[in-house]
Design a protein around this motif. Structure first.
Motif, PDB file in Angstrom:
ATOM      1  N   GLU A  84      -6.264   6.476   0.065  1.00  0.00           N
ATOM      2  CA  GLU A  84      -5.219   7.104  -1.622  1.00  0.00           C
ATOM      3  C   GLU A  84      -5.676   6.020  -2.556  1.00  0.00           C
ATOM      4  O   GLU A  84      -6.282   4.919  -3.073  1.00  0.00           O
ATOM      5  CB  GLU A  84      -4.290   7.971  -1.228  1.00  0.00           C
ATOM      6  CG  GLU A  84      -4.819   8.984  -0.126  1.00  0.00           C
ATOM      7  CD  GLU A  84      -2.639   9.602   1.035  1.00  0.00           C
ATOM      8  OE1 GLU A  84      -1.497   8.897  -0.172  1.00  0.00           O
ATOM      9  OE2 GLU A  84      -2.902   9.648   1.442  1.00  0.00           O
ATOM     10  N   GLY A  85      -4.438   6.418  -3.303  1.00  0.00           N
ATOM     11  CA  GLY A  85      -3.931   5.409  -5.029  1.00  0.00           C
ATOM     12  C   GLY A  85      -5.161   5.825  -5.490  1.00  0.00           C
ATOM     13  O   GLY A  85      -5.642   6.710  -5.750  1.00  0.00           O
ATOM     14  N   SER A  86      -4.175   5.391  -7.304  1.00  0.00           N
ATOM     15  CA  SER A  86      -4.908   5.619  -8.418  1.00  0.00           C
ATOM     16  C   SER A  86      -4.904   4.393  -9.365  1.00  0.00           C
ATOM     17  O   SER A  86      -3.731   3.477  -8.907  1.00  0.00           O
ATOM     18  CB  SER A  86      -4.488   6.384  -9.352  1.00  0.00           C
ATOM     19  OG  SER A  86      -2.748   6.524  -9.187  1.00  0.00           O
ATOM     20  N   ALA A  87      -5.293   4.504 -11.078  1.00  0.00           N
ATOM     21  CA  ALA A  87      -5.301   3.357 -11.393  1.00  0.00           C
ATOM     22  C   ALA A  87      -4.064   2.991 -11.791  1.00  0.00           C
ATOM     23  O   ALA A  87      -3.464   2.342 -12.472  1.00  0.00           O
ATOM     24  CB  ALA A  87      -6.283   3.319 -12.184  1.00  0.00           C
ATOM     25  N   THR A  88      -3.081   4.384 -12.144  1.00  0.00           N
ATOM     26  CA  THR A  88      -2.193   4.373 -12.410  1.00  0.00           C
ATOM     27  C   THR A  88      -0.655   4.507 -11.866  1.00  0.00           C
ATOM     28  O   THR A  88       0.816   4.110 -12.146  1.00  0.00           O
ATOM     29  CB  THR A  88      -1.326   5.311 -12.950  1.00  0.00           C
ATOM     30  OG1 THR A  88      -1.961   6.880 -12.638  1.00  0.00           O
ATOM     31  CG2 THR A  88      -2.557   5.606 -14.455  1.00  0.00           C
ATOM     32  N   ALA A  89      -0.997   4.524 -10.435  1.00  0.00           N
ATOM     33  CA  ALA A  89       0.134   4.097  -9.624  1.00  0.00           C
ATOM     34  C   ALA A  89       0.803   2.447  -9.054  1.00  0.00           C
ATOM     35  O   ALA A  89       0.302   1.617  -9.729  1.00  0.00           O
ATOM     36  CB  ALA A  89      -0.919   4.153  -7.888  1.00  0.00           C
ATOM     37  N   HIS A  90       2.439   2.762  -8.270  1.00  0.00           N
ATOM     38  CA  HIS A  90       2.826   1.273  -8.672  1.00  0.00           C
ATOM     39  C   HIS A  90       1.900   0.211  -8.416  1.00  0.00           C
ATOM     40  O   HIS A  90       2.235  -0.950  -8.939  1.00  0.00           O
ATOM     41  CB  HIS A  90       4.062   1.808  -7.886  1.00  0.00           C
ATOM     42  CG  HIS A  90       4.963   2.509  -9.747  1.00  0.00           C
ATOM     43  ND1 HIS A  90       6.489   3.025  -8.950  1.00  0.00           N
ATOM     44  CD2 HIS A  90       5.018   2.640 -10.814  1.00  0.00           C
ATOM     45  CE1 HIS A  90       6.963   3.876 -10.207  1.00  0.00           C
ATOM     46  NE2 HIS A  90       6.025   3.572 -11.360  1.00  0.00           N
TER      47      HIS A  90
ATOM     48  N   SER B 214      -0.685  -0.151  -8.004  1.00  0.00           N
ATOM     49  CA  SER B 214      -1.789  -0.693  -8.309  1.00  0.00           C
ATOM     50  C   SER B 214      -1.828  -1.512  -9.990  1.00  0.00           C
ATOM     51  O   SER B 214      -2.418  -2.825  -9.727  1.00  0.00           O
ATOM     52  CB  SER B 214      -2.542   0.417  -9.537  1.00  0.00           C
ATOM     53  OG  SER B 214      -3.054   1.163  -8.262  1.00  0.00           O
ATOM     54  N   ILE B 215      -0.812  -1.392 -10.781  1.00  0.00           N
ATOM     55  CA  ILE B 215      -0.145  -1.986 -11.721  1.00  0.00           C
ATOM     56  C   ILE B 215       0.645  -3.642 -11.074  1.00  0.00           C
ATOM     57  O   ILE B 215      -0.200  -4.057 -11.423  1.00  0.00           O
ATOM     58  CB  ILE B 215       1.437  -1.527 -12.051  1.00  0.00           C
ATOM     59  CG1 ILE B 215       0.761  -0.044 -12.660  1.00  0.00           C
ATOM     60  CG2 ILE B 215       2.119  -2.625 -12.956  1.00  0.00           C
ATOM     61  CD1 ILE B 215       1.877   0.681 -13.542  1.00  0.00           C
ATOM     62  N   VAL B 216       0.841  -3.660  -9.769  1.00  0.00           N
ATOM     63  CA  VAL B 216       1.050  -4.400  -9.093  1.00  0.00           C
ATOM     64  C   VAL B 216      -0.026  -5.999  -8.251  1.00  0.00           C
ATOM     65  O   VAL B 216      -0.038  -6.866  -9.038  1.00  0.00           O
ATOM     66  CB  VAL B 216       2.197  -4.440  -8.044  1.00  0.00           C
ATOM     67  CG1 VAL B 216       3.156  -5.558  -7.184  1.00  0.00           C
ATOM     68  CG2 VAL B 216       3.551  -4.001  -8.433  1.00  0.00           C
ATOM     69  N   ALA B 217      -0.787  -4.421  -7.564  1.00  0.00           N
ATOM     70  CA  ALA B 217      -2.232  -5.801  -7.589  1.00  0.00           C
ATOM     71  C   ALA B 217      -2.924  -6.030  -9.271  1.00  0.00           C
ATOM     72  O   ALA B 217      -3.711  -7.548  -8.546  1.00  0.00           O
ATOM     73  CB  ALA B 217      -3.300  -4.895  -7.098  1.00  0.00           C
ATOM     74  N   ARG B 218      -2.936  -5.024  -9.589  1.00  0.00           N
ATOM     75  CA  ARG B 218      -3.588  -6.220 -11.431  1.00  0.00           C
ATOM     76  C   ARG B 218      -3.185  -7.438 -11.448  1.00  0.00           C
ATOM     77  O   ARG B 218      -3.954  -8.566 -12.376  1.00  0.00           O
ATOM     78  CB  ARG B 218      -3.927  -5.283 -12.064  1.00  0.00           C
ATOM     79  CG  ARG B 218      -4.504  -4.378 -12.396  1.00  0.00           C
ATOM     80  CD  ARG B 218      -5.316  -3.510 -13.094  1.00  0.00           C
ATOM     81  NE  ARG B 218      -4.650  -2.098 -13.382  1.00  0.00           N
ATOM     82  CZ  ARG B 218      -4.562  -1.130 -13.064  1.00  0.00           C
ATOM     83  NH1 ARG B 218      -4.880  -0.815 -12.126  1.00  0.00           N
ATOM     84  NH2 ARG B 218      -3.293  -0.339 -13.526  1.00  0.00           N
TER      85      ARG B 218
ATOM     86  N   GLY C 252      -9.735   1.847  -4.189  1.00  0.00           N
ATOM     87  CA  GLY C 252      -8.643   3.346  -3.905  1.00  0.00           C
ATOM     88  C   GLY C 252      -9.439   4.426  -3.727  1.00  0.00           C
ATOM     89  O   GLY C 252     -10.318   4.336  -3.941  1.00  0.00           O
ATOM     90  N   ARG C 253      -9.068   6.045  -2.821  1.00  0.00           N
ATOM     91  CA  ARG C 253      -9.864   6.464  -2.931  1.00  0.00           C
ATOM     92  C   ARG C 253     -11.489   6.274  -1.836  1.00  0.00           C
ATOM     93  O   ARG C 253     -12.174   6.973  -1.679  1.00  0.00           O
ATOM     94  CB  ARG C 253     -10.493   7.785  -4.128  1.00  0.00           C
ATOM     95  CG  ARG C 253      -9.042   7.535  -4.673  1.00  0.00           C
ATOM     96  CD  ARG C 253      -9.400   7.960  -5.928  1.00  0.00           C
ATOM     97  NE  ARG C 253      -8.409   9.003  -6.819  1.00  0.00           N
ATOM     98  CZ  ARG C 253      -7.500   9.739  -6.729  1.00  0.00           C
ATOM     99  NH1 ARG C 253      -7.321  10.203  -5.168  1.00  0.00           N
ATOM    100  NH2 ARG C 253      -6.473  10.010  -6.889  1.00  0.00           N
ATOM    101  N   VAL C 254     -11.229   5.367  -0.827  1.00  0.00           N
ATOM    102  CA  VAL C 254     -11.629   4.822   0.174  1.00  0.00           C
ATOM    103  C   VAL C 254     -11.728   5.684   1.199  1.00  0.00           C
ATOM    104  O   VAL C 254     -10.784   5.650   2.504  1.00  0.00           O
ATOM    105  CB  VAL C 254     -11.965   3.598   1.030  1.00  0.00           C
ATOM    106  CG1 VAL C 254     -13.411   3.216   1.229  1.00  0.00           C
ATOM    107  CG2 VAL C 254     -12.127   3.046  -0.861  1.00  0.00           C
TER     108      VAL C 254
END
Length: 736
Positions: free
Chosen positions: A344-350, A352-356, A364-366
């Motif tokens: 799942e996951g999206s660019a605006t998910a929490h 994702s912010i931490v990963a960047r 995400g979304r695989v």
């Protein structure tokens, strides 16, 4: 359930026992099949020949309705319900009352357990809870492989070719080569019925206490003390952990006769089933935080590591998960973590912010990746393109190893250009700015050698907070941004929320077309306090310094005038209270709505600059939702239609002597950036990682020559000019 013998024989015993104890004439079990149909597997009271011969689609009939909604359904007169569907082979004509509960595991519906009565009957809450408890056990039995093992069926589909090439969404850039670590072990709840409810209540309250203490410890740790936005994210996480309603539901489940572990699983199954059906993107994202909490709580109860973060990791770990919360990612040893791949996951998910922020490649979304990979499998994750290779062949490993080495060499070359101005061969200076939105983005401004920040997304501060940031918090944040910029220009975009960027503390209605709905400047003008407070914070933070502001999604000149009038009132207020104004102030508009392009002669005398937001503009231009995989890539940004539109806008801005820039993903790709420079753009705002590649391209470009080459090609009916432009660059040695 624990007895030996064929699973279907045990199902027959279960339905007989339930029918007898609930004084019901019918008890039936339906299981979901890989073709998404519900098959009757066992029954007491319906015709025996209907078993394995009766099928219902999701949403069809009362059983299908229970499965689709993932919620219990109790009816005293079932045949009056609009979803009632008659199956003559079952012989269910005389039965009036119906009670059905879903078989849930991990939020996923595996089947339905139902009882029926001849007379009209109002089923009690205790009877529904009893069926739900049995359904939990049945769900474990189904998932164990004794009946319909959905996971193994899926794995069988891919077993012949596990060397698979998967596509997802690139979320955090970089390339990772390593070995799979499955993030989350499955806690198998084997003891469901409590022997002593008081003891189970004590266990769950003790575990919740330890969970809350662990969250508090994360918030007080040194890493998070320096993490800026991470702290806001985990404050939200702590709010969930301290939610009294969550604990109350856990207590109720224990008091109904479940063990502490079974209570956690039931509450989370119900929560997941409900939130997975939400259309609100904010609510769907919160599901991952709640999953994280439930798994941590189970870990405290069972006394085993909650995730693979506590295990001995390989030195090149690529974590594979359905999804995860931000706290879980921070649990991993950053020295060993190479990448993150989510179903799942999206660019605006929490997360994702931490990963960047941590510089971890993330995709995400695989779909189905957690079912395909085993711990220790070789994996390649390309965070630049969104591609994942499971069990790659040696040729692919060699190719990506070389790509990683080439990337490292290129980055070293780009670092050498950091202090070199981006000037074309024919002397045109191009300002390369970066896009930012969080404090963790600011170091990239100087590391990349960018000229400034061309787009600072102020909404991200609001999105990661659990409540509206106060004036003092906004002011301190903007002041820190200007401090970190060290005199380089920063263009702040005012609050751009709505659409897929939902603030949990701002009431909003469901919209049919949210991208075209109540968002950005429309919200700001309808809720003027939001915009005026932001203006006040920005003006105070920029006291004595240069300030650049721009308004998003302006569709007509009157919207810009209204926002500018609010800004002027705040400037007047500064004078009245004796506070210093910014040393200089520039106010611009984003061009994201095509209608504004035909009002430029009226707008341009009012603005200090224009910035084209290519991401939104081009989806409106083509009426093509960029988030829709069927149409998102249907149209090319280098089509003559788009380029001639840009040429028109640049010409009008030059006629009025108003600077124009372009921010968005388009400007971050060297080929597209090359074309934009040829069209007359002299300011681009791009991702930090794109500064080096785009600058290297500009240094080898003759802008006037390419402009002449384009000539009348923008009038062609071609779908795209990409092949022509690629050949042009290749023939002249322009690096792309």
């Amino acid at each position: 359930m624990a007895q030996s013998g064929p699973a279907e024989d045990r199902l027959e015993t279960v339905v007989r026992l339930i029918a007898s104890n609930m004084v019901a004439e019918v008890c039936s079990i339906y299981l979901l099949q890989p073709d998404n149909r519900l098959e009757l597997y066992a029954t007491q009271g319906l015709r025996a020949e209907a078993v394995h011969n009766t099928f219902l689609s999701l949403g069809e009939g009362l059983v299908g309705t229970v499965a689709k909604s993932a919620r219990p359904l109790a009816l005293s007169h079932a045949q009056r319900h609009p979803a009632f569907a008659y199956r003559p082979e079952t012989g269910e004509d005389p039965f009036l009352s119906f009670l059905g509960v879903p078989l849930l595991r991990g939020g996923r519906v595996l089947g339905v357990l139902a009882v029926q009565n001849v007379t009209t009957r109002t089923y009690k809450l205790e009877e529904m809870e009893a069926l739900e408890t049995v359904a939990m056990v049945l769900a474990e039995m189904v998932a164990s492989g004794e009946l319909v093992n959905l996971v193994e069926l899926h794995r069988a589909e891919v077993a012949d070719d596990r060397r698979m090439h998967h596509y997802g969404t690139a979320i955090s850039e970089g390339i990772a080569l390593g070995h799979a670590v499955l993030h989350q072990p499955r806690f198998h709840v084997t003891r469901i019925i409590a022997e002593d409810s008081d003891e189970e209540l004590t266990r769950i309250e003790d575990a919740v206490g330890r969970l809350r203490a662990s969250v508090d410890a994360m918030l007080s740790g040194d890493t998070l003390g320096r993490a800026g936005e991470h702290r806001e994210i985990l404050e939200t996480y702590r709010m969930f952990a301290n939610d009294s309603g969550w604990l109350a539901r856990l207590r109720e489940a224990v008091e109904s006769g479940l063990t502490a572990e079974a209570a956690v699983e039931r509450v989370q199954n119900e929560t997941r089933a409900r939130l997975m059906r939400q259309t609100d993107p904010y609510m769907r994202e919160r599901l991952h935080d709640l999953d994280d909490l439930a798994n941590r709580l189970l870990g405290h109860l069972v006394g085993v590591p909650m995730t693979a973060a506590g295990d001995k990791l390989p030195t090149d770990a690529i974590v594979i998960a359905r999804n995860m919360g931000p706290a879980e990612l921070l649990d991993y040893d950053s020295q060993k973590l190479r990448g993150l791949v989510l179903e799942e996951g999206s660019a605006t998910a929490h997360v994702s912010i931490v990963a960047r922020a941590l510089g971890i490649p993330m995709i995400g979304r695989v779909a189905g990746i957690t079912d395909i990979l085993e711990p220790g499998d070789a994996v390649i994750a390309d965070g630049d393109t969104g591609e994942v290779y499971a069990l790659p062949s040696q040729d692919i490993v060699d190719a990506y190893s070389e790509k990683a080495r080439f990337r490292a060499r290129r980055q070293a070359q780009f670092r050498k250009l950091r202090d070199t101005p981006a000037v074309t061969k024919d002397g045109e200076r191009v300002a390369l700015n970066i896009n930012a939105g969080l404090m963790v983005d600011l170091p990239h401004l100087h590391e990349a050698g960018a000229d400034g920040i061309g787009l600072f997304r102020t909404e991200l501060q609001f999105l990661v907070a659990s409540a509206m940031p106060r004036l003092s918090e906004q002011r301190a944040f903007y002041s820190q941004v200007l401090d970190q910029a060290k005199g380089k220009p920063v263009t702040f975009r005012t609050l751009d929320v709505g659409g897929d960027k939902v603030l949990p503390y701002l009431a909003h209605d469901k919209e049919e077309n949210p991208a075209l709905g109540w968002r950005a400047i429309r919200i700001a003008l309808d809720r003027p306090a939001l915009l005026r407070y932001q203006f006040r914070a920005l003006l105070q933070a920029a006291s004595g310094r240069h300030l650049r502001l721009m308004f998003p999604m302006v569709a007509e000149v009157s919207e810009f005038e209204a926002a500018r009038a609010m800004l002027d009132r705040e400037l007047t207020r500064l004078d009245k209270v004796g506070q210093a104004r910014p040393a200089s102030l520039e106010v611009g508009s984003m061009l994201e709505v095509p209608s504004l392009a035909w009002q430029l002669d009226a707008l341009l005398p009012m603005v200090d600059f224009i910035s084209i937001g290519s991401n939104d503009l081009l989806q409106f231009f083509f009426a093509s939702d960029r988030g829709n995989t069927r149409v998102g890539d249907r149209y090319d940004l280098l089509s003559p239609a788009v380029l001639s539109f840009f040429r028109h806008v640049v010409a009008r801005c030059r006629a009025h002597d108003v600077p124009i820039s372009l921010c968005g993903e388009m400007a971050g790709r060297p080929l597209e950036a090359m074309t934009l420079v040829a069209l007359g753009f002299r300011k681009l705002s791009i991702p930090p990682a794109a500064v080096g590649p785009v600058k290297a391209m500009i240094l080898e470009l003759d802008a006037a020559d390419l402009s002449a080459f384009l000539g009348d090609k923008l009038d062609r009916p071609d779908r795209t000019l990409r092949p022509l432009l690629t050949d042009y660059a290749r023939e002249r040695g322009i690096p792309l």
